[in-house]
Design a protein around this motif. Structure first.
Motif, PDB file in Angstrom:
ATOM      1  N   GLN A 153      64.774  51.108  35.064  1.00  0.00           N
ATOM      2  CA  GLN A 153      63.412  51.652  35.050  1.00  0.00           C
ATOM      3  C   GLN A 153      63.012  52.108  36.450  1.00  0.00           C
ATOM      4  O   GLN A 153      62.360  53.140  36.610  1.00  0.00           O
ATOM      5  CB  GLN A 153      62.415  50.619  34.510  1.00  0.00           C
ATOM      6  CG  GLN A 153      61.016  51.177  34.298  1.00  0.00           C
ATOM      7  CD  GLN A 153      60.993  52.361  33.330  1.00  0.00           C
ATOM      8  OE1 GLN A 153      61.523  52.298  32.237  1.00  0.00           O
ATOM      9  NE2 GLN A 153      60.374  53.459  33.734  1.00  0.00           N
ATOM     10  N   ALA A 154      63.415  51.366  37.458  1.00  0.00           N
ATOM     11  CA  ALA A 154      63.103  51.745  38.843  1.00  0.00           C
ATOM     12  C   ALA A 154      63.745  53.089  39.191  1.00  0.00           C
ATOM     13  O   ALA A 154      63.118  53.931  39.848  1.00  0.00           O
ATOM     14  CB  ALA A 154      63.563  50.662  39.812  1.00  0.00           C
ATOM     15  N   GLU A 155      64.981  53.305  38.775  1.00  0.00           N
ATOM     16  CA  GLU A 155      65.660  54.585  39.020  1.00  0.00           C
ATOM     17  C   GLU A 155      64.943  55.719  38.287  1.00  0.00           C
ATOM     18  O   GLU A 155      64.738  56.798  38.851  1.00  0.00           O
ATOM     19  CB  GLU A 155      67.126  54.520  38.578  1.00  0.00           C
ATOM     20  CG  GLU A 155      68.004  53.661  39.462  1.00  0.00           C
ATOM     21  CD  GLU A 155      69.401  53.471  38.894  1.00  0.00           C
ATOM     22  OE1 GLU A 155      70.370  53.769  39.633  1.00  0.00           O
ATOM     23  OE2 GLU A 155      69.520  53.039  37.729  1.00  0.00           O
ATOM     24  N   ASN A 156      64.577  55.460  37.031  1.00  0.00           N
ATOM     25  CA  ASN A 156      63.842  56.473  36.259  1.00  0.00           C
ATOM     26  C   ASN A 156      62.503  56.801  36.917  1.00  0.00           C
ATOM     27  O   ASN A 156      62.110  57.975  36.985  1.00  0.00           O
ATOM     28  CB  ASN A 156      63.624  56.011  34.821  1.00  0.00           C
ATOM     29  CG  ASN A 156      64.884  56.079  33.984  1.00  0.00           C
ATOM     30  OD1 ASN A 156      65.851  56.753  34.339  1.00  0.00           O
ATOM     31  ND2 ASN A 156      64.887  55.371  32.868  1.00  0.00           N
ATOM     32  N   ASP A 157      61.803  55.780  37.393  1.00  0.00           N
ATOM     33  CA  ASP A 157      60.512  55.997  38.055  1.00  0.00           C
ATOM     34  C   ASP A 157      60.673  56.851  39.305  1.00  0.00           C
ATOM     35  O   ASP A 157      59.864  57.745  39.566  1.00  0.00           O
ATOM     36  CB  ASP A 157      59.852  54.662  38.415  1.00  0.00           C
ATOM     37  CG  ASP A 157      59.357  53.899  37.194  1.00  0.00           C
ATOM     38  OD1 ASP A 157      59.250  54.505  36.104  1.00  0.00           O
ATOM     39  OD2 ASP A 157      59.084  52.690  37.329  1.00  0.00           O
ATOM     40  N   LEU A 158      61.730  56.601  40.073  1.00  0.00           N
ATOM     41  CA  LEU A 158      61.995  57.376  41.281  1.00  0.00           C
ATOM     42  C   LEU A 158      62.285  58.844  40.929  1.00  0.00           C
ATOM     43  O   LEU A 158      61.790  59.757  41.593  1.00  0.00           O
ATOM     44  CB  LEU A 158      63.159  56.776  42.062  1.00  0.00           C
ATOM     45  CG  LEU A 158      63.481  57.431  43.407  1.00  0.00           C
ATOM     46  CD1 LEU A 158      62.275  57.374  44.346  1.00  0.00           C
ATOM     47  CD2 LEU A 158      64.684  56.761  44.041  1.00  0.00           C
ATOM     48  N   ILE A 159      63.036  59.057  39.872  1.00  0.00           N
ATOM     49  CA  ILE A 159      63.336  60.418  39.408  1.00  0.00           C
ATOM     50  C   ILE A 159      62.039  61.134  39.020  1.00  0.00           C
ATOM     51  O   ILE A 159      61.801  62.276  39.421  1.00  0.00           O
ATOM     52  CB  ILE A 159      64.326  60.384  38.220  1.00  0.00           C
ATOM     53  CG1 ILE A 159      65.721  59.987  38.730  1.00  0.00           C
ATOM     54  CG2 ILE A 159      64.368  61.725  37.487  1.00  0.00           C
ATOM     55  CD1 ILE A 159      66.696  59.626  37.628  1.00  0.00           C
ATOM     56  N   LEU A 160      61.192  60.453  38.251  1.00  0.00           N
ATOM     57  CA  LEU A 160      59.924  61.054  37.834  1.00  0.00           C
ATOM     58  C   LEU A 160      59.044  61.387  39.032  1.00  0.00           C
ATOM     59  O   LEU A 160      58.375  62.425  39.053  1.00  0.00           O
ATOM     60  CB  LEU A 160      59.184  60.122  36.874  1.00  0.00           C
ATOM     61  CG  LEU A 160      59.770  60.007  35.467  1.00  0.00           C
ATOM     62  CD1 LEU A 160      59.053  58.925  34.673  1.00  0.00           C
ATOM     63  CD2 LEU A 160      59.708  61.335  34.744  1.00  0.00           C
ATOM     64  N   GLN A 161      59.041  60.518  40.034  1.00  0.00           N
ATOM     65  CA  GLN A 161      58.240  60.768  41.242  1.00  0.00           C
ATOM     66  C   GLN A 161      58.739  61.993  41.994  1.00  0.00           C
ATOM     67  O   GLN A 161      57.945  62.816  42.461  1.00  0.00           O
ATOM     68  CB  GLN A 161      58.254  59.541  42.151  1.00  0.00           C
ATOM     69  CG  GLN A 161      57.470  58.376  41.608  1.00  0.00           C
ATOM     70  CD  GLN A 161      57.740  57.085  42.367  1.00  0.00           C
ATOM     71  OE1 GLN A 161      58.329  57.077  43.437  1.00  0.00           O
ATOM     72  NE2 GLN A 161      57.306  55.968  41.788  1.00  0.00           N
TER      73      GLN A 161
END
Length: 159
Positions: free
Chosen positions: A49-57
Protein backbone atom coordinates in the motif's frame (compact mmCIF):
# COMPACT_ATOMS: atom_id res chain seq x y z
CA UNK A 1 -14.34 27.19 -24.73
CA UNK A 2 -11.39 24.89 -24.09
CA UNK A 3 -11.66 21.25 -23.07
CA UNK A 4 -8.63 19.55 -21.62
CA UNK A 5 -8.48 15.82 -20.93
CA UNK A 6 -5.63 14.84 -18.65
CA UNK A 7 -5.05 11.12 -18.67
CA UNK A 8 -2.44 8.99 -16.94
CA UNK A 9 -0.95 6.44 -19.31
CA UNK A 10 -0.40 6.22 -23.02
CA UNK A 11 -3.08 5.19 -25.49
CA UNK A 12 -1.67 2.19 -27.33
CA UNK A 13 -4.48 0.47 -29.24
CA UNK A 14 -5.07 1.74 -32.76
CA UNK A 15 -8.88 1.47 -32.55
CA UNK A 16 -8.93 3.63 -29.40
CA UNK A 17 -6.62 6.22 -30.97
CA UNK A 18 -8.90 6.39 -34.02
CA UNK A 19 -12.01 6.76 -31.85
CA UNK A 20 -10.42 9.50 -29.75
CA UNK A 21 -9.30 11.30 -32.91
CA UNK A 22 -12.84 11.11 -34.32
CA UNK A 23 -14.46 12.68 -31.24
CA UNK A 24 -11.77 15.34 -30.89
CA UNK A 25 -12.50 16.25 -34.53
CA UNK A 26 -16.26 16.35 -33.91
CA UNK A 27 -15.83 18.46 -30.78
CA UNK A 28 -13.73 20.95 -32.75
CA UNK A 29 -16.83 22.84 -33.82
CA UNK A 30 -17.71 23.53 -30.17
CA UNK A 31 -14.38 23.87 -28.38
CA UNK A 32 -10.64 23.60 -28.61
CA UNK A 33 -9.76 20.13 -27.31
CA UNK A 34 -6.42 19.25 -25.79
CA UNK A 35 -5.47 15.70 -24.79
CA UNK A 36 -2.62 15.45 -22.30
CA UNK A 37 -1.12 12.01 -21.79
CA UNK A 38 0.98 11.88 -18.64
CA UNK A 39 3.40 9.03 -17.96
CA UNK A 40 2.21 6.41 -15.53
CA UNK A 41 4.49 5.03 -12.87
CA UNK A 42 5.44 1.39 -13.13
CA UNK A 43 3.65 -0.61 -10.47
CA UNK A 44 5.57 -3.61 -9.15
CA UNK A 45 3.70 -6.90 -8.85
CA UNK A 46 2.28 -7.28 -5.36
CA UNK A 47 3.12 -3.69 -4.48
CA UNK A 48 2.53 -2.68 -0.88
CA UNK A 49 0.00 0.00 0.00
CA UNK A 50 2.89 2.36 0.76
CA UNK A 51 4.34 1.76 -2.73
CA UNK A 52 0.93 2.33 -4.32
CA UNK A 53 0.47 5.54 -2.32
CA UNK A 54 3.86 6.81 -3.50
CA UNK A 55 2.93 6.05 -7.12
CA UNK A 56 -0.37 7.91 -6.75
CA UNK A 57 1.43 10.90 -5.22
CA UNK A 58 3.91 11.08 -8.10
CA UNK A 59 1.13 10.87 -10.68
CA UNK A 60 -0.90 13.49 -8.76
CA UNK A 61 2.04 15.88 -8.83
CA UNK A 62 2.20 15.61 -12.63
CA UNK A 63 -1.56 16.03 -12.98
CA UNK A 64 -1.79 19.12 -10.80
CA UNK A 65 0.86 20.96 -12.83
CA UNK A 66 -1.46 20.69 -15.86
CA UNK A 67 -4.55 22.13 -14.16
CA UNK A 68 -5.08 25.87 -14.36
CA UNK A 69 -6.11 27.92 -11.36
CA UNK A 70 -9.39 28.90 -13.00
CA UNK A 71 -10.22 25.55 -14.64
CA UNK A 72 -13.49 23.82 -13.89
CA UNK A 73 -12.18 20.37 -13.01
CA UNK A 74 -14.18 17.17 -13.41
CA UNK A 75 -12.39 14.15 -12.00
CA UNK A 76 -13.51 10.67 -12.99
CA UNK A 77 -13.76 8.60 -9.83
CA UNK A 78 -15.84 5.54 -9.04
CA UNK A 79 -17.23 7.25 -5.92
CA UNK A 80 -18.34 10.31 -7.90
CA UNK A 81 -21.84 11.29 -8.93
CA UNK A 82 -23.53 9.48 -11.79
CA UNK A 83 -25.43 11.50 -14.37
CA UNK A 84 -27.80 10.77 -17.20
CA UNK A 85 -26.46 12.28 -20.43
CA UNK A 86 -28.93 15.17 -20.19
CA UNK A 87 -27.79 15.94 -16.64
CA UNK A 88 -24.14 15.82 -17.69
CA UNK A 89 -24.92 18.24 -20.52
CA UNK A 90 -26.56 20.55 -17.99
CA UNK A 91 -23.48 20.36 -15.73
CA UNK A 92 -21.25 21.50 -18.60
CA UNK A 93 -23.68 24.26 -19.48
CA UNK A 94 -23.77 25.47 -15.88
CA UNK A 95 -19.97 25.61 -15.71
CA UNK A 96 -19.96 27.87 -18.78
CA UNK A 97 -22.74 30.06 -17.34
CA UNK A 98 -20.67 30.47 -14.16
CA UNK A 99 -17.85 31.90 -16.25
CA UNK A 100 -15.51 28.96 -16.64
CA UNK A 101 -13.93 28.90 -20.08
CA UNK A 102 -11.68 25.90 -19.46
CA UNK A 103 -13.14 22.50 -18.63
CA UNK A 104 -10.53 20.02 -17.45
CA UNK A 105 -11.29 16.31 -17.12
CA UNK A 106 -8.95 13.98 -15.25
CA UNK A 107 -8.64 10.23 -15.79
CA UNK A 108 -6.32 8.40 -13.42
CA UNK A 109 -4.12 5.42 -14.09
CA UNK A 110 -4.56 1.79 -13.13
CA UNK A 111 -4.38 2.61 -9.40
CA UNK A 112 -6.85 5.48 -9.62
CA UNK A 113 -6.13 8.96 -8.30
CA UNK A 114 -4.60 10.43 -5.19
CA UNK A 115 -6.93 12.24 -2.79
CA UNK A 116 -5.22 15.59 -3.51
CA UNK A 117 -6.41 15.44 -7.15
CA UNK A 118 -9.95 14.59 -6.07
CA UNK A 119 -9.87 17.47 -3.60
CA UNK A 120 -9.01 19.89 -6.45
CA UNK A 121 -12.08 18.78 -8.41
CA UNK A 122 -15.12 20.96 -8.80
CA UNK A 123 -17.02 17.76 -9.54
CA UNK A 124 -16.35 14.05 -9.01
CA UNK A 125 -18.07 12.07 -11.73
CA UNK A 126 -18.60 8.34 -12.11
CA UNK A 127 -19.59 6.30 -15.13
CA UNK A 128 -20.85 3.58 -12.81
CA UNK A 129 -19.46 0.89 -10.57
CA UNK A 130 -17.97 -1.10 -13.44
CA UNK A 131 -14.21 -1.05 -13.72
CA UNK A 132 -13.17 0.07 -17.20
CA UNK A 133 -9.64 0.33 -18.58
CA UNK A 134 -8.49 3.93 -18.27
CA UNK A 135 -7.55 3.94 -21.97
CA UNK A 136 -11.12 3.01 -22.96
CA UNK A 137 -12.46 5.59 -20.52
CA UNK A 138 -10.86 8.36 -22.57
CA UNK A 139 -12.91 7.39 -25.62
CA UNK A 140 -16.13 6.98 -23.61
CA UNK A 141 -15.61 10.36 -21.94
CA UNK A 142 -15.03 12.17 -25.24
CA UNK A 143 -18.15 10.61 -26.74
CA UNK A 144 -20.19 11.77 -23.74
CA UNK A 145 -18.78 15.30 -23.96
CA UNK A 146 -19.72 15.34 -27.64
CA UNK A 147 -23.19 14.00 -26.77
CA UNK A 148 -23.56 16.76 -24.15
CA UNK A 149 -22.89 19.43 -26.76
CA UNK A 150 -25.29 17.79 -29.19
CA UNK A 151 -27.99 17.75 -26.49
CA UNK A 152 -27.42 21.48 -25.97
CA UNK A 153 -27.87 21.97 -29.74
CA UNK A 154 -31.13 19.97 -29.75
CA UNK A 155 -29.56 17.52 -32.19
CA UNK A 156 -31.14 14.13 -32.92
CA UNK A 157 -27.69 12.52 -32.26
CA UNK A 158 -28.80 11.84 -28.69
CA UNK A 159 -31.92 9.89 -29.62
Amino acid sequence: MKIKVISVGKLKEKYLKEGVFEYVKRLGRFAKVEILELPDEKTPDRASQAENDLILQKEASRILTKIGERDFVIVLAIEGQQFASEQFSHQLSEAMVKGYSDLTFVIGGSLGLDAVVKKRANLLMSFGKLTLPHQLMRLVLLEQIYRAYMIQQGSPYHK
